[in-house]
Write a protein that holds these residues in place. Structure first.
Motif, PDB file in Angstrom:
ATOM      1  N   ASP A   1      13.008 -20.763 -14.244  1.00  0.00           N
ATOM      2  CA  ASP A   1      12.711 -22.078 -14.137  1.00  0.00           C
ATOM      3  C   ASP A   1      13.943 -23.067 -13.670  1.00  0.00           C
ATOM      4  OD1 ASP A   1      14.325 -21.762 -16.447  1.00  0.00           O
ATOM      5  OD2 ASP A   1      13.061 -23.262 -17.523  1.00  0.00           O
ATOM      6  N   ALA A   2      14.922 -22.008 -13.131  1.00  0.00           N
ATOM      7  CA  ALA A   2      16.293 -22.750 -12.658  1.00  0.00           C
ATOM      8  C   ALA A   2      16.054 -23.451 -11.372  1.00  0.00           C
ATOM      9  CB  ALA A   2      17.250 -21.765 -12.779  1.00  0.00           C
TER      10      ALA A   2
ATOM     11  N   ALA B   1      17.835 -23.306 -23.506  1.00  0.00           N
ATOM     12  CA  ALA B   1      19.386 -23.403 -23.418  1.00  0.00           C
ATOM     13  C   ALA B   1      19.885 -23.456 -24.962  1.00  0.00           C
ATOM     14  CB  ALA B   1      19.949 -24.449 -22.686  1.00  0.00           C
TER      15      ALA B   1
ATOM     16  N   TRP C   1      21.251 -20.756 -16.499  1.00  0.00           N
ATOM     17  CA  TRP C   1      20.840 -21.779 -15.385  1.00  0.00           C
ATOM     18  C   TRP C   1      19.046 -21.918 -15.783  1.00  0.00           C
ATOM     19  CZ3 TRP C   1      23.720 -24.376 -12.103  1.00  0.00           C
ATOM     20  CH2 TRP C   1      25.116 -23.939 -11.898  1.00  0.00           C
ATOM     21  N   THR C   2      18.878 -23.040 -16.467  1.00  0.00           N
ATOM     22  CA  THR C   2      17.440 -23.157 -16.787  1.00  0.00           C
ATOM     23  C   THR C   2      17.288 -24.835 -16.608  1.00  0.00           C
ATOM     24  OG1 THR C   2      15.684 -22.945 -18.434  1.00  0.00           O
ATOM     25  CG2 THR C   2      18.138 -23.017 -19.202  1.00  0.00           C
ATOM     26  N   GLU C   3      15.945 -25.086 -16.369  1.00  0.00           N
ATOM     27  CA  GLU C   3      15.662 -26.526 -16.548  1.00  0.00           C
ATOM     28  C   GLU C   3      15.051 -26.806 -17.974  1.00  0.00           C
ATOM     29  OE1 GLU C   3      16.084 -29.035 -13.908  1.00  0.00           O
ATOM     30  OE2 GLU C   3      17.505 -27.578 -13.894  1.00  0.00           O
TER      31      GLU C   3
ATOM     32  N   VAL D   1      20.505 -16.507 -14.677  1.00  0.00           N
ATOM     33  CA  VAL D   1      19.623 -17.494 -13.909  1.00  0.00           C
ATOM     34  C   VAL D   1      18.065 -17.182 -14.369  1.00  0.00           C
ATOM     35  CG1 VAL D   1      19.000 -18.125 -11.602  1.00  0.00           C
ATOM     36  CG2 VAL D   1      21.263 -17.349 -12.063  1.00  0.00           C
TER      37      VAL D   1
ATOM     38  N   LYS E   1      20.944 -25.162  -6.963  1.00  0.00           N
ATOM     39  CA  LYS E   1      22.154 -25.460  -7.722  1.00  0.00           C
ATOM     40  C   LYS E   1      22.553 -24.136  -8.171  1.00  0.00           C
ATOM     41  CE  LYS E   1      20.836 -30.222  -9.153  1.00  0.00           C
ATOM     42  NZ  LYS E   1      20.283 -31.188 -10.161  1.00  0.00           N
ATOM     43  N   ALA E   2      21.627 -23.329  -8.838  1.00  0.00           N
ATOM     44  CA  ALA E   2      21.968 -22.061  -9.509  1.00  0.00           C
ATOM     45  C   ALA E   2      22.699 -20.988  -8.301  1.00  0.00           C
ATOM     46  CB  ALA E   2      20.902 -21.494  -9.789  1.00  0.00           C
TER      47      ALA E   2
ATOM     48  N   ASN F   1      23.855 -24.924 -16.711  1.00  0.00           N
ATOM     49  CA  ASN F   1      23.796 -25.801 -15.212  1.00  0.00           C
ATOM     50  C   ASN F   1      24.807 -26.180 -14.500  1.00  0.00           C
ATOM     51  OD1 ASN F   1      20.785 -25.472 -15.415  1.00  0.00           O
ATOM     52  ND2 ASN F   1      20.327 -27.045 -16.497  1.00  0.00           N
TER      53      ASN F   1
END
Length: 498
Positions: free
Chosen positions: A281-282, A440, A433-435, A278, A286-287, A455
């Protein structure tokens, strides 16, 4: 007790009463048979702790009979030469029959391994869907032509079935993981001897009647029930050409050694200690939900469980607080209750193993953030447990617990996250888990794992291969990779010149 819970309690009591003396035989050559020794064993409901059923214990003579039936169906029978369209139709029919019995099968699974009814119903539905998928795949087994560099010659390859396959399945996902082996093996034209876990034998035996009803020829599918000695006799049998196994790395290693002595093929889906990473910026909610599903789904009893939760230090405290609060809301109870989200562990040996690891965690100095308690007074329950500030060198971070225990490990940057994630003998799965999709894509090739989720977590499908790196196994299941794994490649040269 409210009316709904009273009805569920009555359903459980009535089911156990009706199945207390249920007698199950071996399924060999399309016949139901008693074991030669007459020995039996019993199942246990992990919620009520009641024993039920009398299941045949297969010995060496029974193993030989099953392998001989499969051998005859392969060597002298018509199954390998059955038209692919016919194999496809039989597999599709089996899927239809499983769907027609979905509630009965799912309920039996609940009484075998304690998972929730809804999860077992989804798993049974997935088996039916996999039947249709691999049925269609039966008509896609093909080789390729090769342009010869020699004049007057033509060359091409064909794919042929391996022979007799031993499918040895675990207790945590009995039918789901059986389908990953049985269905591609049959689609490719192999015959199969199934040996389910002694913890969960009856749900697999229920397939025997459906195999008969679907119209599979004798010897194509055989089912042996028993303990580890039964499995060992099956693995060692010289009539078995391939062993497909899901279970512990220790047992998988023993199987690989035995298979190597006679050069039998193997596919092994083994243990895991998967990192769920994680980043700061996740999307936090949701994470948190993904981490909970990754480790506490199936009460932590899954090979791809995200048991190591790596959290970037900048959000470590915030994420930990949210994870603890959301996990505290999980509803524990009777797995027959639709409201239950978290059921008991499958059997006493696994319960005791998880309890031992809770003691190890305390001795290693892990900070207990939630749970940590176990009780077997009303079901084999271990609370959803979250351990904070874990060091990746500790046993709880390196050994597969196979229970509802999450180890939180802080990290500072990408390089440290990758180092910790890969610092394990396992390599089954990993989560990110990252935006930041650039991040990624940058990290996916650096993670030594057979599956990487971004995600999301624990997603799968019959068209996508599943398997691990390092000590997490050999080979892949599902998709075209699985079908190919049940075939041999034959090269053909034809001299058409003078």
């Amino acid at each position: 007790m409210d009316t709904t819970l009273a009805k569920i309690s009555d359903l459980r009591a009535n089911w156990l009463r009706a199945h207390a003396d249920r007698a199950e035989q071996l399924f060999i050559n399309n016949e139901w048979r008693h074991s030669v020794s007459g020995a039996t064993f019993r199942c246990m409901d992990p919620f009520s702790l009641a024993h039920w059923g009398h299941i045949a214990m297969a010995g060496p003579v029974d193993v030989d009979a099953a392998v001989s039936a499969a051998r005859a169906a392969f060597d002298g029978g018509a199954w390998p030469r059955t038209a692919p369209a016919r194999r496809a139709a039989l597999l599709a029919r089996l899927g239809e029959l499983v769907e027609s019995s979905i509630d009965e099968i799912a309920r039996t699974l609940v009484f075998e391994n304690g998972k929730t009814f809804e999860e077992m119903r989804r798993m049974t539905q997935s088996f039916a869907s996999d039947c249709r998928f691999f049925g269609a795949m039966a008509e896609t087994v093909h080789g390729y032509t090769v342009s010869s560099n020699l004049p007057g010659y033509a060359s091409y390859t064909v794919r042929e079935p391996i022979g007799v396959v031993a499918a040895i399945t675990p207790w945590n996902t009995p039918l789901g993981l059986l389908g990953w082996k049985l269905l591609p093996a049959l689609a490719a034209g192999n015959t199969v001897v199934i040996k389910p876990s002694e913890v969960t034998p009856v749900s697999t035996l229920m397939l025997g009647d459906l195999v008969l009803e679907a119209g599979f020829p004798p010897g194509v599918v055989n089912i042996l029930t028993g303990d580890g000695t039964t499995g060992a006799a099956l693995v060692a049998h010289p009539g078995v050409d391939k062993i497909a196994f899901t279970g512990s790395t220790r047992t998988g290693t023993a199987i690989a050694k035995l298979a190597a002595e006679r050069h039998a093929r193997v596919s092994l889906e083994l243990g895991g200690k998967s990192p769920n990473i994680v980043f700061e910026d996740a999307a936090l909610e949701k994470a948190v939900a993904g981490v909970i599903g990754g480790i506490f789904g199936a009460s932590g009893q899954s090979c791809n469980a995200g048991s190591r939760v790596l959290v970037q230090r900048a959000i470590y405290d915030e994420f930990t607080a949210a994870l603890v609060e959301r996990t505290r809301q999980l509803r524990t109870g009777d797995p027959l209750d639709p409201q239950t989200q978290f059921g008991p562990l499958a059997f006493r040996g696994q319960y005791q193993k998880v309890c031992e690891y809770l003691s190890i965690a305390e001795a290693e100095g892990a900070r207990l953030l939630l749970g940590g308690k176990a009780t077997d007074s009303a079901g084999l329950f271990v609370e959803p447990t979250i351990l904070g500030d874990v060091d990746n060198s500790w046993r709880i971070a390196r050994e597969e617990i196979f229970g509802p225990v999450a180890s939180l490990i802080p990290f500072d940057d990408e390089a440290e996250a990758v180092r910790i994630a890969n610092d394990t003998v396992f390599g089954l799965a990993a989560g990110l888990w990252t935006e930041n999709l650039r991040r990624a894509h940058r990290l996916i090739p650096q993670l030594r794992a057979g599956v990487v989720w971004v995600n999301t977590y624990r997603m799968g499908g019959h068209a996508i291969p599943f398997g691990g790196y390092k000590q997490s196994g050999v080979g892949r299941e599902m998709g075209i990779d699985a079908l190919n794994a049940y075939t041999e490649v034959k090269s053909v040269w034809i001299n058409h010149g003078e």
